[in-house]
Design an enzyme around this catalytic site. Structure first.
Site, PDB file in Angstrom:
ATOM      1  N   TYR A  75      49.139  -6.990   3.735  1.00  0.00           N
ATOM      2  CA  TYR A  75      49.105  -8.291   3.883  1.00  0.00           C
ATOM      3  C   TYR A  75      47.953  -8.937   3.561  1.00  0.00           C
ATOM      4  CZ  TYR A  75      50.043 -13.279   5.244  1.00  0.00           C
ATOM      5  OH  TYR A  75      50.090 -14.561   5.567  1.00  0.00           O
ATOM      6  N   GLU A 130      48.789 -16.463  -0.375  1.00  0.00           N
ATOM      7  CA  GLU A 130      49.429 -15.391   0.386  1.00  0.00           C
ATOM      8  C   GLU A 130      49.675 -14.131  -0.632  1.00  0.00           C
ATOM      9  OE1 GLU A 130      52.039 -15.647   3.975  1.00  0.00           O
ATOM     10  OE2 GLU A 130      53.264 -15.445   2.369  1.00  0.00           O
TER      11      GLU A 130
END
Lengths: 290, 386
Positions: free
Chosen positions: B107, B195
Site C-alpha cells: 500500500y 492512493e
C-alpha cells in the site's frame, strides 16, 4: 483590554478596489472611522477610495501610513500571494477573509511563515472584532457589545449566533475571533485560548468548533490544565456522515479523527460546558455569572 | 473531485509510475478479442465508490470466455458497496487489465496531515486490503513518512519508503522512484489524496501499480484544466451537480426534513438540531453570504426535487445577508414554483429580521415562524410527523 485588535491597530485592506473589498471597507469605517488607513491593489496606487488612499504594495502602505495589520479580500488564486506579501512587509497581524484558497497554497504559506513575526488569522473566516474599538472583517457590527467574554469559532454565522446571545445575556464580548473553516489555517483554537487567558478583561470563553481534525481537542486539553475561568463549547456537524465535506473544507471526518460525538465527550472531560444547540450558548455562559 | 481507476492509471503512467496496459469498454464489443490478446485478465467495474471487489465489481478471468461472461454481468449492474448505499451505483464502464501472478501486495499513499500541515507518505506491507482495517488491527504495519513541503521529496525519502516496505535491491530502487514520482504528481496536480492499492511485485519480479484512487482539491480546479476534463458527472449525485452549477454548497442526505441555511457551521448545527429533535435531515445546504432572492429560489427548487422531502426549515442569521431580502426570495420562489404542499418553518434572526418577518406575514404563504433554532427544529419535526 482585548486581544489582536486594539487601539494601536492600523489596518490596510488588500484588494480594496474589488467589490467585496470596497463594500466591507465602507462597513469597517462606519464602525470605527479612523481604523482603516490604507488600501492596496497592485497597479491602482495613487487612487483614493472614499477618502482611503490606495497603494501598489503593502510595503508602501507601511511606509506611508504605518499600517501594522492587513485584511485580505482578494480572490482565491491571488490570496496566498497577498498573504505572503503582507508577511514580507512584517505586519503584526494578517486576517484573510478569502474563501476557496487551494490547500497546497496554504501549506506553502504556512511553511514560509515559520520564522516570521506575523500572525495569520483565517483564511475563510469572518475576521476579528473588538467591540467598541474596531472591526476587521465581514461580521455584522450591530449584534456586538463591549463586555467580558472572548469568542473563538471556525464558522461565521455560528459566531454571530453566539455573539447575539452573549450580548442579549448582558455579558458582552472582549474580542471575537473567527479562525476559519479550512483544514490549514493560520491560527488555531489553542493559540486564541492562550491569548484570552492572558487578557485580564476576558472572564470567560465561548469555543465553537466543527467535526474534523483535532484542533478543538488540543485547546480543550490546555484549558483543562491551565484555564480556570468558564468555557462554553459547541461542536457542529455531529450528524454529518463520515467522508462527506460539509461546506467547509475542514469539516470532514477522516481516518484517525474522532467522530463528532467523541469530540464533544473529550471537550466535556476537559471541563468545558458543552451545549447541544447553538441556541443555548448564552444561557449556559450566564449560569457562571449569576 | 474523484476520478476513475483507469484515469488514475493514465496519470500514473504520465509520471513514470509503472502500470499495466488497460482498455476501456462501455459495451461487450471487443471484450473477447482483447481478453484473447491478454490471456488471463481481470474485469473491473469503473465507478467512484470504493469496495468494488467485495461488491462483485472486480472478477478474475482465466479464459476469454470467462472474461466475456464477467463483462456481461458487470456492465449494467447496480454495484452495491459499503460506500454506495443499498441502491448501489450503475456500472456503465469497465476495464480489462492483464491478470498478473502476484507475489506480494503493498500500500502506498500521500495525503496532507492537518496537525503538522505537511504531506505524509503512507506505506504498508499489507497491500490490497482496506487500509483503515489495517490501521485498526495492526497499526505498526503502517509507516508514515513526513515530507517537508519547502524541501520536497528527495531520494532519501524514497529510500525510507522502500525500507518501510522491506524491499531490497532492484525493487527497492524502483519503489523509491515511484514514491518520488507519486509525490511530484500529488503536488503538481493539486491532489488531496493519491492512493496506490495495491502496488504489486509479480512472480516475474516486476513492480506495477494495479489500482489507484485519486482525489483532487476542489479549490484548485481552476488551475487544473486537464483534471477537470476527467470529471464524470454520472458518478455524482445529480442534485449536487445541479447545485454546484449555481454555486450552492449542497450535500444530499437520506432524511425527510430539508433545510436552507446561511453559513456552513450554522447549516451543520441546523442538521444536528433536526436530528436531536427526532427528525432526519434531508440535506446540507449553505446558501452562502450572498443570499439574493434568485439564489434562494434556486436553492428552493433543488430542495423540492428530492422526493423524500416532507418539510422545509429555513434558518438564516442575517449578518451581511439581510433577512428582508431572504424573505423576499422565499416569497418569490414559492410564487414562481407554484403550489408547495409541504410544511415550512422559517426562522429569521439578525439584520432586518423584523422587516423580513413583516414581509412574510403580509404574504399569502402558509408557514410557521420560530425565534430560535431549537424552536424551529422542534416545529418542523412535529409538522412532518403529522
Amino acid at each position: 483590554m482585548a486581544i489582536l485588535v486594539t487601539e494601536k491597530t492600523r489596518v490596510v485592506v488588500q484588494g480594496i478596489t474589488g467589490s467585496q473589498g470596497a463594500f466591507h471597507t465602507g462597513l469597517m469605517k462606519e464602525y470605527s472611522s479612523d481604523f482603516v488607513v490604507a488600501g492596496v491593489t497592485p497597479g491602482k496606487g495613487g487612487q483614493e477610495l472614499d477618502g482611503t488612499p490606495v497603494y501598489n504594495s503593502v510595503a508602501e502602505a507601511v511606509r506611508e501610513q504605518q499600517v501594522n495589520t492587513s485584511v485580505i479580500f482578494v480572490p482565491p488564486p491571488f490570496a496566498a500571494d497577498a498573504i505572503l506579501e503582507a508577511v514580507d512587509a512584517e505586519l503584526d497581524l494578517v486576517i484573510c477573509i478569502t474563501e476557496g484558497i487551494p490547500v497546497l497554497d496554504m501549506m506553502k504559506v504556512k511553511h514560509a511563515m515559520k520564522d516570521s513575526k506575523t500572525r495569520l488569522i483565517g483564511p475563510n473566516c469572518p475576521g476579528v472584532i473588538t467591540p467598541g474599538i474596531g472591526k476587521i472583517g465581514i461580521m455584522p457590527a450591530n449584534i456586538h457589545s463591549t463586555g467580558k467574554i472572548g469568542i473563538i469559532s471556525r464558522s461565521g454565522t455560528l459566531t454571530y449566533e453566539a455573539v447575539d446571545q452573549i450580548t442579549k445575556a448582558g455579558l458582552g464580548q472582549t474580542t471575537c475571533v473567527g479562525i476559519g473553516g479550512d483544514p490549514i489555517n493560520g491560527t488555531q483554537h489553542l493559540d486564541v485560548v492562550k491569548m484570552f487567558a492572558e487578557d485580564p478583561a476576558t472572564e470567560g470563553i465561548v469555543l465553537i468548533g466543527e467535526i474534523g481534525g483535532d484542533a478543538e481537542e488540543q485547546a480543550a486539553l490546555w484549558i483543562k490544565e491551565n484555564y480556570k475561568k468558564p468555557v462554553v463549547g459547541f461542536i457542529a456537524g455531529l450528524t454529518a456522515p463520515p467522508g462527506k465535506r460539509m461546506g467547509h473544507a475542514g469539516a470532514i471526518v477522516g481516518g484517525g479523527d474522532r467522530t463528532g460525538q467523541e469530540k464533544v465527550a473529550y471537550l466535556e472531560d476537559c471541563g468545558i460546558k458543552m451545549v447541544q444547540s447553538p441556541s443555548d450558548i448564552g444561557e449556559a455562559m450566564l449560569t457562571f455569572f449569576n | 473531485m474523484l476520478i476513475h481507476e483507469y484515469q488514475a492509471r493514465d496519470l500514473f503512467a504520465q509520471y513514470n509510475i509503472p502500470v499495466t496496459e488497460r482498455k476501456v469498454f462501455e459495451s461487450i464489443e471487443g471484450v473477447k478479442e482483447y481478453a484473447t490478446e491478454l490471456g488471463q485478465c481481470v474485469v473491473k467495474a469503473q465507478v467512484h465508490a470504493g469496495g468494488r471487489g467485495k461488491g462483485g465489481g472486480v472478477k478474475f478471468a482465466p479464459t476469454p470466455e470467462k472474461a466475456v461472461e464477467h463483462a456481461n454481468n458487470i456492465l449494467g449492474m447496480d454495484l452495491v458497496t459499503h460506500q454506495t448505499g443499498p441502491e448501489g451505483c450503475h456500472v456503465s464502464t469497465i476495464i480489462l487489465v492483464p491478470g498478473l501472478d502476484i507475489a506480494k501486495e503493498y500500500y502506498l499513499a500521500i495525503t496532507i496531515d492537518r496537525a503538522t500541515q505537511c504531506p505524509y507518505i503512507i506505506a504498508s506491507t499489507e497491500g490490497g486490503m482496506d487500509i483503515e482495517e489495517v490501521a485498526e488491527s495492526t497499526p505498526e504495519k503502517i509507516a508514515k513518512i513526513k515530507v517537508d513541503p519547502s524541501a520536497g521529496c528527495w531520494p532519501y525519502i524514497g529510500r525510507k519508503v522502500a525500507e518501510a516496505l522491506e524491499l531490497e535491491g532492484k525493487n527497492a530502487r524502483i519503489v523509491a522512484g515511484i514514491a518520488q514520482n507519486l509525490y511530484k504528481m500529488f503536488i503538481e496536480k493539486d491532489c488531496s489524496i493519491v492512493e496506490v492499492n495495491p502496488l504489486v511485485v509479480t512472480e516475474q519480479d516486476e513492480v506495477y501499480a494495479i489500482d489507484g484512487k485519486v482525489n483532487f482539491d476542489s479549490n484548485a480546479l481552476y488551475r487544473q484544466k486537464d483534471i477537470v476534463a476527467l470529471r464524470d458527472e454520472k458518478e455524482e449525485e445529480p442534485l449536487e451537480v445541479e447545485a454546484s452549477k449555481h454555486d450552492l454548497a449542497y450535500i444530499k442526505l437520506d432524511g425527510n426534513v430539508a433545510c436552507m441555511v446561511n453559513g456552513a457551521g450554522l447549516a451543520m448545527a441546523t442538521m444536528d438540531m433536526i436530528q436531536i429533535s427526532g427528525g432526519s435531515p434531508a440535506n446540507f445546504l449553505d446558501v452562502g453570504g450572498t443570499a439574493t432572492p434568485a439564489r434562494v429560489e434556486e436553492a428552493f427548487r433543488i430542495l423540492l426535487k428530492d422526493p423524500k422531502v416532507e418539510g422545509i426549515l429555513i434558518n438564516v442569521f442575517g449578518g451581511i445577508v439581510r433577512c428582508d431580502l431572504v424573505a423576499e426570495g422565499v416569497i418569490t420562489a414559492v410564487k414562481n414554483i407554484g403550489n408547495i404542499d409541504l410544511p415550512i418553518v422559517i426562522r429569521l434572526s439578525g439584520t432586518n429580521s423584523t422587516e423580513g418577518k413583516a414581509l412574510l406575514a403580509e404574504s399569502d404563504l402558509t408557514f410557521e415562524t420560530a425565534d430560535s433554532l431549537n424552536e424551529a427544529a422542534a416545529k418542523i419535526v412535529a409538522a412532518v410527523k403529522k
